[in-house]
Design an enzyme around this catalytic site. Structure first.
Site, short mmCIF file in Angstrom:
data_model
loop_
_atom_site.label_atom_id
_atom_site.label_comp_id
_atom_site.label_asym_id
_atom_site.label_seq_id
_atom_site.Cartn_x
_atom_site.Cartn_y
_atom_site.Cartn_z
N TYR A 119 0.78 -1.22 0.00
CA TYR A 119 0.00 0.00 0.00
C TYR A 119 0.82 1.28 0.00
CZ TYR A 119 -4.38 -2.57 0.75
OH TYR A 119 -5.46 -3.38 0.63
N LYS A 166 2.58 -15.39 3.52
CA LYS A 166 2.48 -16.32 2.40
C LYS A 166 3.92 -16.65 1.98
CE LYS A 166 0.04 -18.50 -0.77
NZ LYS A 166 -0.74 -19.70 -0.45
N ASP A 199 -4.02 -17.73 3.18
CA ASP A 199 -5.21 -18.42 2.63
C ASP A 199 -5.79 -19.39 3.65
OD1 ASP A 199 -2.81 -19.75 2.30
OD2 ASP A 199 -3.20 -20.46 0.27
N ASP A 223 -5.68 -5.92 5.98
CA ASP A 223 -6.86 -5.20 5.49
C ASP A 223 -7.98 -6.20 5.18
OD1 ASP A 223 -8.40 -3.15 4.61
OD2 ASP A 223 -7.39 -2.89 2.70
N ASP A 227 -11.60 -7.23 7.55
CA ASP A 227 -12.99 -7.15 7.08
C ASP A 227 -13.68 -8.50 7.20
OD1 ASP A 227 -12.77 -4.49 6.60
OD2 ASP A 227 -13.66 -4.57 4.60
#
Ligand code: ATP
Length: 327
Positions: A119, A166, A199, A223, A227
């Site tokens: 980001y 990951k 994942d 992020d 959510d």
């Protein structure tokens, strides 16, 4: 005396802020509130979404309460995060009764790195073939956020921290994150540590969310997972957040200005109230934070005075006054 910057902002931000200050007024806090403007309306009036004066007020305060900004959110909140170097984004995932929570026994914290990762907009660019974004992982920033997560666990009686990455695919960037995670973990022998791929974590958040206590992860993964966490415990009207820096902190509900319901007294003030509760804990007013949490819990358990998003017909201030009456 604490100096608290208050930015109601746009839409329902103004309503939930007014309701929250009304509740805080009953807690006998030694607060000096400094109101400041930011957001869409501010831009219309003074040509700037985040005036320098507001920035100065926030910088000279011990903490900031922020309501919501509409279209100008990126110019306001993203800039505030950068200017204040708010490196940690905290999202508590906690179930409350009489809400749309999918599980009734969740209580964990997601700690997201807020300053780098994918980001950093200046690292995104168009190329002849399409576009490209770089993922920035620095030792300093990742060490800082992982240390923050372990310290948070220690201070809040949590027994485990989960590092999420990951590293099997992003061998260098997330390889480094994983390496730093276990370096930091070794300094906290009393706290259990584990790591998962992002994942798998997305799946475990649905299949066994109760197993998490503190999750720490990089910017984009944090992020998305926060959510997903919000979805586990009900609607936007209930989810608070904190942005913590080395020299300041900002507390805001996760929802935006909700122009569709603004000005009608329909907004649920609980996300803003819980954000204020996080601020109370940040400045060390834990007893008052517990008191506020118990009052909110009692109101939700009784289920008599609820806003429409929770199936009731009370307005924003009526719910706030009900919380106030339980303090
Ligand atoms: P913005 O552009 O400021 O982000 P938005 O409408 O796109 O506004 P949110 O403000 O996050 O996004 O809200 C999405 C929807 O969720 C709203 O339209 C509203 O119906 C509902 N909502 C959000 N916050 C609340 C709240 N505090 N109480 C009740 N409903 C809410």
């Amino acid at each position: 005396m604490y100096k608290i910057a208050v930015i109601p902002g746009d839409g329902i931000g103004k309503e939930v802020m007014k309701a929250t200050i009304n509740v805080l007024d009953s807690l006998n806090l030694s607060f000096d509130y400094n109101y400041a403007d930011a957001g869409d309306e501010c831009k219309e009036e003074c040509d700037e979404a985040l005036p320098q004066e507001t920035l100065e007020i926030v910088k000279s305060s011990d903490a900031c309460l922020f309501g919501a900004a509409g279209e100008t959110a990126a110019d306001v909140i993203v800039r505030l995060r950068q200017e204040m170097k708010l490196f940690a984004n905290l999202r508590p995932i906690k179930s409350y009764p009489n809400t749309n929570a999918l599980f009734d026994d969740l209580d964990f914290m997601i700690v997201r790195e807020n300053t780098e990762g994918l980001y950093k907009s200046e690292t995104e660019e168009y190329t002849d073939e399409g576009a490209i974004a770089k993922r920035i992982i620095t030792r300093d920033a990742e060490e800082r956020i992982i240390n923050y997560a372990f310290n948070y666990a220690k201070d809040n009686n949590k027994s485990k921290v989960t590092g999420v990455h990951k590293a099997n695919v992003l061998k260098k960037t997330d390889g480094l994150f994983k390496e730093i995670f276990y370096e930091v973990a070794s300094k906290y022998p009393d706290i259990e540590s584990e790591d998962f791929y992002v994942d798998a974590t997305a799946m475990y958040l649905i299949t066994r969310p109760q197993s998490f206590e503190v999750i720490v992860t990089t910017n984009l993964f944090g992020d998305i997972l926060s959510d997903e966490g919000a979805g586990l415990v009900g609607g936007l009207g209930l989810i608070p957040s904190a942005n913590i820096g080395e020299n300041g902190a900002l507390f805001e509900p996760v929802h935006g200005s909700a122009p569709d319901i603004a000005g009608q007294g329909l907004a649920n003030p609980i996300a803003m109230l819980l954000s204020a509760e996080m601020m109370l804990r940040y400045i060390g007013e834990n007893e008052k934070a517990d008191k506020l949490d118990n009052a909110i819990l009692t109101v939700l358990k009784e289920g008599k005075v609820l806003t429409p998003d929770l199936g009731g017909n009370a307005n924003t201030m009526e719910l706030a006054n009900e919380v106030k009456s339980k303090l």
